[in-house]
Design an enzyme around this catalytic site. Structure first.
Site, PDB file in Angstrom:
ATOM      1  N   TYR A 153     -35.335 -30.444 101.199  1.00  0.00           N
ATOM      2  CA  TYR A 153     -35.185 -31.680 101.991  1.00  0.00           C
ATOM      3  C   TYR A 153     -36.237 -32.665 101.483  1.00  0.00           C
ATOM      4  CZ  TYR A 153     -34.700 -34.404 106.347  1.00  0.00           C
ATOM      5  OH  TYR A 153     -34.503 -35.398 107.261  1.00  0.00           O
ATOM      6  N   ARG A 193     -28.384 -46.659 101.093  1.00  0.00           N
ATOM      7  CA  ARG A 193     -29.840 -46.701 101.324  1.00  0.00           C
ATOM      8  C   ARG A 193     -30.347 -45.268 101.400  1.00  0.00           C
ATOM      9  NH1 ARG A 193     -32.457 -45.459 106.245  1.00  0.00           N
ATOM     10  NH2 ARG A 193     -32.872 -43.806 104.892  1.00  0.00           N
ATOM     11  N   LYS A 216     -29.219 -32.341 104.514  1.00  0.00           N
ATOM     12  CA  LYS A 216     -29.253 -32.413 105.988  1.00  0.00           C
ATOM     13  C   LYS A 216     -28.485 -31.230 106.579  1.00  0.00           C
ATOM     14  CE  LYS A 216     -31.274 -36.508 106.752  1.00  0.00           C
ATOM     15  NZ  LYS A 216     -32.259 -36.933 107.717  1.00  0.00           N
ATOM     16  N   GLU A 271     -25.525 -41.124 107.825  1.00  0.00           N
ATOM     17  CA  GLU A 271     -26.838 -40.967 107.189  1.00  0.00           C
ATOM     18  C   GLU A 271     -26.968 -41.923 106.012  1.00  0.00           C
ATOM     19  OE1 GLU A 271     -28.978 -38.355 108.533  1.00  0.00           O
ATOM     20  OE2 GLU A 271     -30.389 -39.599 107.408  1.00  0.00           O
ATOM     21  N   ASP A 272     -28.062 -42.637 105.991  1.00  0.00           N
ATOM     22  CA  ASP A 272     -28.449 -43.459 104.837  1.00  0.00           C
ATOM     23  C   ASP A 272     -27.391 -44.476 104.401  1.00  0.00           C
ATOM     24  OD1 ASP A 272     -30.700 -41.977 105.170  1.00  0.00           O
ATOM     25  OD2 ASP A 272     -30.808 -41.218 103.129  1.00  0.00           O
ATOM     26  N   ASP A 331     -28.312 -41.025 112.355  1.00  0.00           N
ATOM     27  CA  ASP A 331     -29.586 -40.309 112.351  1.00  0.00           C
ATOM     28  C   ASP A 331     -30.766 -41.228 112.045  1.00  0.00           C
ATOM     29  OD1 ASP A 331     -31.177 -37.986 112.407  1.00  0.00           O
ATOM     30  OD2 ASP A 331     -31.124 -37.873 110.227  1.00  0.00           O
ATOM     31  N   ASP A 332     -30.574 -42.176 111.131  1.00  0.00           N
ATOM     32  CA  ASP A 332     -31.688 -43.058 110.749  1.00  0.00           C
ATOM     33  C   ASP A 332     -32.095 -43.967 111.896  1.00  0.00           C
ATOM     34  OD1 ASP A 332     -31.854 -42.256 107.915  1.00  0.00           O
ATOM     35  OD2 ASP A 332     -29.781 -42.931 107.957  1.00  0.00           O
ATOM     36  N   ASN A 370     -39.915 -42.668 103.453  1.00  0.00           N
ATOM     37  CA  ASN A 370     -39.612 -41.566 102.543  1.00  0.00           C
ATOM     38  C   ASN A 370     -39.109 -42.104 101.211  1.00  0.00           C
ATOM     39  OD1 ASN A 370     -40.074 -39.208 104.123  1.00  0.00           O
ATOM     40  ND2 ASN A 370     -38.234 -39.659 105.291  1.00  0.00           N
TER      41      ASN A 370
HETATM   42  N1  NDP Z   1     -39.477 -40.196 108.633  1.00  0.00           N
HETATM   43  C1  NDP Z   1     -38.225 -40.297 109.010  1.00  0.00           C
HETATM   44  O1  NDP Z   1     -37.679 -39.457 109.727  1.00  0.00           O
HETATM   45  C2  NDP Z   1     -37.423 -41.466 108.572  1.00  0.00           C
HETATM   46  C3  NDP Z   1     -37.887 -42.308 107.614  1.00  0.00           C
HETATM   47  N2  NDP Z   1     -37.145 -43.401 107.237  1.00  0.00           N
HETATM   48  C4  NDP Z   1     -37.680 -44.218 106.158  1.00  0.00           C
HETATM   49  O2  NDP Z   1     -37.960 -45.524 106.626  1.00  0.00           O
HETATM   50  C5  NDP Z   1     -37.751 -46.440 105.565  1.00  0.00           C
HETATM   51  C6  NDP Z   1     -36.890 -47.581 106.074  1.00  0.00           C
HETATM   52  O3  NDP Z   1     -35.644 -47.099 106.488  1.00  0.00           O
HETATM   53  P1  NDP Z   1     -34.635 -48.025 107.316  1.00  0.00           P
HETATM   54  O4  NDP Z   1     -35.301 -48.650 108.466  1.00  0.00           O
HETATM   55  O5  NDP Z   1     -33.454 -47.201 107.585  1.00  0.00           O
HETATM   56  O6  NDP Z   1     -34.271 -49.106 106.206  1.00  0.00           O
HETATM   57  P2  NDP Z   1     -33.655 -50.549 106.387  1.00  0.00           P
HETATM   58  O7  NDP Z   1     -33.167 -50.962 105.058  1.00  0.00           O
HETATM   59  O8  NDP Z   1     -32.710 -50.561 107.522  1.00  0.00           O
HETATM   60  O9  NDP Z   1     -34.903 -51.463 106.805  1.00  0.00           O
HETATM   61  C7  NDP Z   1     -35.968 -51.744 105.964  1.00  0.00           C
HETATM   62  C8  NDP Z   1     -36.823 -52.768 106.665  1.00  0.00           C
HETATM   63  O10 NDP Z   1     -37.982 -52.986 105.893  1.00  0.00           O
HETATM   64  C9  NDP Z   1     -38.200 -54.374 105.826  1.00  0.00           C
HETATM   65  N3  NDP Z   1     -38.975 -54.727 104.637  1.00  0.00           N
HETATM   66  C10 NDP Z   1     -38.621 -54.650 103.342  1.00  0.00           C
HETATM   67  N4  NDP Z   1     -39.617 -55.104 102.563  1.00  0.00           N
HETATM   68  C11 NDP Z   1     -40.611 -55.484 103.391  1.00  0.00           C
HETATM   69  C12 NDP Z   1     -41.897 -56.035 103.188  1.00  0.00           C
HETATM   70  N5  NDP Z   1     -42.353 -56.293 101.978  1.00  0.00           N
HETATM   71  N6  NDP Z   1     -42.652 -56.278 104.278  1.00  0.00           N
HETATM   72  C13 NDP Z   1     -42.205 -56.011 105.516  1.00  0.00           C
HETATM   73  N7  NDP Z   1     -41.001 -55.488 105.764  1.00  0.00           N
HETATM   74  C14 NDP Z   1     -40.210 -55.223 104.707  1.00  0.00           C
HETATM   75  C15 NDP Z   1     -36.818 -54.991 105.795  1.00  0.00           C
HETATM   76  O11 NDP Z   1     -36.926 -56.356 106.169  1.00  0.00           O
HETATM   77  P3  NDP Z   1     -35.633 -57.294 106.392  1.00  0.00           P
HETATM   78  O12 NDP Z   1     -35.079 -56.881 107.722  1.00  0.00           O
HETATM   79  O13 NDP Z   1     -36.218 -58.652 106.430  1.00  0.00           O
HETATM   80  O14 NDP Z   1     -34.735 -57.040 105.241  1.00  0.00           O
HETATM   81  C16 NDP Z   1     -36.134 -54.124 106.841  1.00  0.00           C
HETATM   82  O15 NDP Z   1     -36.342 -54.610 108.121  1.00  0.00           O
HETATM   83  C17 NDP Z   1     -37.154 -45.642 104.413  1.00  0.00           C
HETATM   84  O16 NDP Z   1     -38.180 -45.339 103.511  1.00  0.00           O
HETATM   85  C18 NDP Z   1     -36.664 -44.395 105.053  1.00  0.00           C
HETATM   86  O17 NDP Z   1     -36.724 -43.294 104.181  1.00  0.00           O
HETATM   87  C19 NDP Z   1     -35.937 -43.689 107.798  1.00  0.00           C
HETATM   88  C20 NDP Z   1     -35.409 -42.857 108.741  1.00  0.00           C
HETATM   89  C21 NDP Z   1     -36.092 -41.660 109.161  1.00  0.00           C
HETATM   90  C1  PYR Z   2     -35.502 -38.799 106.898  1.00  0.00           C
HETATM   91  C2  PYR Z   2     -34.430 -39.746 106.734  1.00  0.00           C
HETATM   92  O1  PYR Z   2     -33.385 -39.613 107.329  1.00  0.00           O
HETATM   93  C3  PYR Z   2     -34.604 -40.879 105.843  1.00  0.00           C
HETATM   94  O2  PYR Z   2     -35.711 -41.079 105.332  1.00  0.00           O
HETATM   95  O3  PYR Z   2     -33.630 -41.597 105.639  1.00  0.00           O
HETATM   96 MG    MG Z   3     -31.812 -40.793 106.487  1.00  0.00          MG
END
Ligand code: NDP
Ligand code: PYR
Ligand code: MG
Length: 531
Positions: free
Chosen positions: A84, A137, A155, A227-228, A250-251, A392
Site C-alpha cells: 500500500y 488523481r 486498497k 478512489e483517486d 474514500d478520499d 501521499n
Molecule cells: N493520508 C490519507 O489518508 C490521504 C491523503 N491524501 C493526500 O492528500 C493530497 C491531496 O489529495 P486531494 O485533496 O484528494 O486532492 P485534490 O486534487 O482534490 O486537492 C488538492 C488541493 O491542493 C491545493 N493545492 C495545490 N497546490 C497548492 C499550493 N501550492 N498551495 C496550496 N494549495 C495547493 C489545490 O488547490 P485548488 O483547489 O486551488 O486547485 C486543492 O485544493 C494527496 O497527496 C493525497 O495523496 C488524500 C486522501 C487520503
Molecule cells: C490514502 C489515499 O487514499 C490517497 O492518498 O489518495
Molecule cells: Mg485515495
C-alpha cells in the site's frame, strides 16, 4: 495445471498431489504453511528496496493467495508500506513494468453501450465490493491513467488483510477514459488508451452506465468505493450517487473520518476541547473539504451552529487563503461555507503567523510546505501543536515526522501513519456483512469515534494518535461492529434477522488463510517432513 500446482505449492499433501494429478510436478518435500511463510519472509528480506519487495509480494498474491494474506496479516507493520502507501505510488508510476497478470477489470470509454457485458466477463458471481478509479488523481502523483490500477488492487488487498473480506468478493476496476499525462502516452510500456481524457457528457454517460451495470450484475448491495478520481468529478459523482447507490468516496469521506479520529485523540493530549481549536488546512480539495465537513459535523454535535463550526476552519488553496471576494473569484460550491470575510493572504507562513491556529492539516501534495518557520511558530503558539501532514506518497508530505518533532522542540515519538486505511476496511466490512445500502455521513462520524476510542493511554504516551498498525485488524473489527450497532439502531442495516452478537457474526464471516483440503489425507507425513 499451473493454477493447481501453484495454489498451495509444497503444502499439497501426498494424497492431494495424487488426486489432482500433480504428483511429481512439484518438489517432493512436504511443507506446511508455516514453513512456506518462512520461505516468503526469507525472500522478502533479501531485497534492498521496497519496489522489488512489492513485485515479489504481488507475484505471490497471483500464485498462492492464502499464503500471501497469511504473511501480510501476520506482518502488517512491515508489509503495509509495501503493498500500500507509499510503495504502491511507485508501483503505479511503473505499472507498465508491474503489469503481468491482470488483477481486476479494465473498462474503457469505447465499451460505452456494453459495459454490462464486460462485467459479465468477470468470472465471479458473488462480488460484494468494488474499488474503482479513473486514474486521474493517483495519490499526490496526478494523472496516471490506466497505471492507476495499482490503487484499487492495493486498497482491496487491505479489505482482505485488514478486514477479512474474502478476496474473491472484491473487484478492482479501472475505468480508462484516456489520460492527459503526455509522458505516459509516450511511454512504450503504457497499458491504457493513448488519447486525452474524455470529459463532459460522454464521461457522465460512461459512469452512469458503469454504476447501473455494477448493480445489474452484483445487486443493489454491492459496495462501490470511489478512489483517486480528480477533484471535479469526485465531489460531483459523490453527490449524484450517494443517495441511490451503496457508495462512498474514500478520499473525501474515509480521509475525513481518519483525521477526525486523530484530532479527537490529540485533544486528550492538548486538553483543549474541540470547539476551542482553530484549524488551518493547506489544500482545499477532496481530503481537506471532506475533513472540514466532518469536523463541522463533530463541532455541531458539541452544540455549535453550522456557521460557528465553519468559522473554526480556514482553508488555503493554490490561490492562497480562501476568503470571500478574493481577486481570483473562483470559490467553488464546496469551499464556499469556509470562505471568510478577511484579507486575502497568500503566503502560508504569513497565514500561520496571522491566524495562530492550534492545528494545521496538510493535504495539497506540496512537499515541504510546513517549513521550519511554520513548525516553530506552531510550537510558540501552542504547548502541544497538532500537525497532520497527510499528502501521499511520502515524497509529497508537507513535512516529515522528524521535522515536526525537532522544529517544535518536542520529544521524539514513534510516528504513525494518518491514513484512511484505518477506516475504509472497517466500513466496508460492516457494509458488506450487514447489507448497509446507504453509507451516511453519520457512519463516518461513528467510525471516527470508534477509531479514536481504540487509542490507548500508552499510545498517547508514545506520541501516537492512532493505534499501532499491528492492531489494525482488531481495530477494523471494532469499527465494523460499532457501525453495525449504529446501523441497526438507525434502520440502515438490511440483513435480517439482526444477529444477536454482532461482533461474533461479523467475525464468523471473515476470510481464513488456512488451506482448503483437496483430498482426505490418508498418509501420515514422513517423520523428516514434520515441522
Ligand atoms: N493520508 C490519507 O489518508 C490521504 C491523503 N491524501 C493526500 O492528500 C493530497 C491531496 O489529495 P486531494 O485533496 O484528494 O486532492 P485534490 O486534487 O482534490 O486537492 C488538492 C488541493 O491542493 C491545493 N493545492 C495545490 N497546490 C497548492 C499550493 N501550492 N498551495 C496550496 N494549495 C495547493 C489545490 O488547490 P485548488 O483547489 O486551488 O486547485 C486543492 O485544493 C494527496 O497527496 C493525497 O495523496 C488524500 C486522501 C487520503
Ligand atoms: C490514502 C489515499 O487514499 C490517497 O492518498 O489518495
Ligand atoms: Mg485515495
Amino acid at each position: 495445471m499451473d493454477t493447481h500446482v501453484s495454489l498451495q505449492g509444497l503444502a499439497f499433501t501426498l494424497r492431494e498431489r495424487q488426486v489432482l494429478g500433480i504428483h511429481g510436478l512439484i518438489a517432493p518435500a512436504l511443507y506446511n504453511q508455516d514453513k512456506q511463510v518462512y520461505r516468503v519472509m526469507q525472500s522478502f528480506h533479501r531485497w534492498d528496496n521496497d519496489f522489488d519487495r512489492y513485485l515479489d509480494l504481488i507475484a505471490l498474491q497471483d500464485r498462492n493467495e492464502k499464503l500471501f494474506y497469511r504473511v501480510v496479516t501476520e506482518n502488517v507493520e512491515l508489509m503495509m508500506p509495501v503493498i500500500y502507501t507509499p510503495t504502491v505510488g511507485l508501483a503505479c508510476q511503473k505499472f507498465g513494468l508491474v503489469y503481468r497478470k491482470p488483477r481486476g477489470l479494465y473498462i474503457s470509454i469505447y465499451d460505452l453501450g456494453h459495459v454490462y457485458s464486460i462485467f459479465c466477463n468477470w468470472p465471479v458471481d458473488d462480488v460484494k465490493a468494488i474499488v474503482v478509479t479513473d486514474g486521474e488523481r493517483i495519490l499526490g502523483l496526478g494523472d496516471l491513467g490506466a497505471y492507476g490500477m495499482g490503487i484499487p488492487v492495493g486498497k482491496l488487498s487491505l479489505y482482505t488483510a485488514l478486514a477479512g473480506i474474502h478476496p474473491h468478493q472484491c473487484l478492482p476496476i479501472l475505468l480508462d477514459v484516456g489520460t492527459n499525462n503526455e509522458t505516459l502516452r509516450n511511454d512504450p510500456l503504457y497499458i491504457g488508451l493513448n488519447q486525452k481524457r474524455e470529459r463532459g457528457k460522454k464521461y457522465d454517460q460512461f459512469i452512469e452506465e458503469f454504476m447501473q451495470a455494477a448493480v445489474r450484475r452484483y445487486g443493489e448491495n454491492v459496495l462501490i468505493q470511489f478512489e483517486d478520481f480528480g477533484n471535479e468529478n469526485a465531489f460531483r459523482l459523490l453527490e449524484k450517487y450517494r443517495q441511490h447507490y451503496c457508495t462512498f468516496n474514500d478520499d473525501i469521506q474515509g480521509t475525513a473520518s481518519v483525521v477526525l479520529a486523530g484530532i479527537t485523540a490529540s485533544l486528550r493530549l492538548t486538553q483543549k476541547p474541540l470547539e476551542d481549536n482553530l484549524f488551518v488546512f493547506l489544500g482545499a480539495g477532496e481530503a481537506s473539504i471532506g475533513i472540514a465537513n466532518l469536523l463541522t459535523k463533530a463541532l455541531m454535535k458539541k452544540g455549535l451552529s453550522k456557521e460557528e463550526g465553519c468559522s473554526k476552519i480556514w482553508l488555503v488553496d493554490a490561490k492562497g487563503l480562501v476568503v470571500k471576494d478574493r481577486p481570483s473569484g473562483d470559490i467553488t460550491h464546496e469551499k464556499a461555507p469556509f470562505a471568510k470575510e478577511y484579507q486575502h493572504l497568500v503566503n502560508l507562513e504569513q497565514i500561520i503567523k496571522t491566524l495562530k491556529p492550534t492545528a494545521i492539516i496538510g493535504a495539497a501534495a506540496c512537499p515541504g510546505a510546513f517549513t521550519e518557520e511554520i513548525l516553530k511558530d506552531m510550537a510558540s503558539f501552542n504547548k502541544r501543536p497538532i500537525i497532520f501532514a497527510l499528502s501521499n506518497p511520502t515524497s509529497k508530505a508537507e513535512c516529515t515526522a522528524e521535522q515536526a518533532y525537532s522544529f517544535t522542540q518536542g520529544r521524539v515519538y514513534t510516528p504513525g501513519q494518518g491514513n484512511n486505511a484505518y477506516i475504509f476496511p472497517g466500513v466496508a466490512l460492516a457494509v458488506t456483512s450487514l447489507s448497509i445500502r446507504c453509507i451516511t455521513e453519520d457512519i463516518f462520524l461513528k467510525a471516527a469515534e470508534s477509531l479514536a476510542e481504540s487509542v490507548t493511554e500508552k499510545d498517547l504516551e508514545e506520541g501516537r494518535v492512532y493505534p499501532p498498525l499491528s492492531s489494525i485488524q482488531s481495530v477494523s473489527l471494532k469499527i465494523a461492529t460499532d457501525i453495525a450497532t449504529f446501523a441497526y439502531k438507525n434502520r440502515l442495516a438490511l440483513h435480517i434477522p439482526e444477529p444477536e452478537n454482532l461482533e461474533k457474526f461479523i467475525r464468523s464471516l471473515r476470510y481464513s488463510t488456512d488451506y482448503e483440503s483437496y483430498a482426505p489425507d490418508i498418509y501420515e507425513w514422513p517423520e523428516n517432513a514434520k515441522q
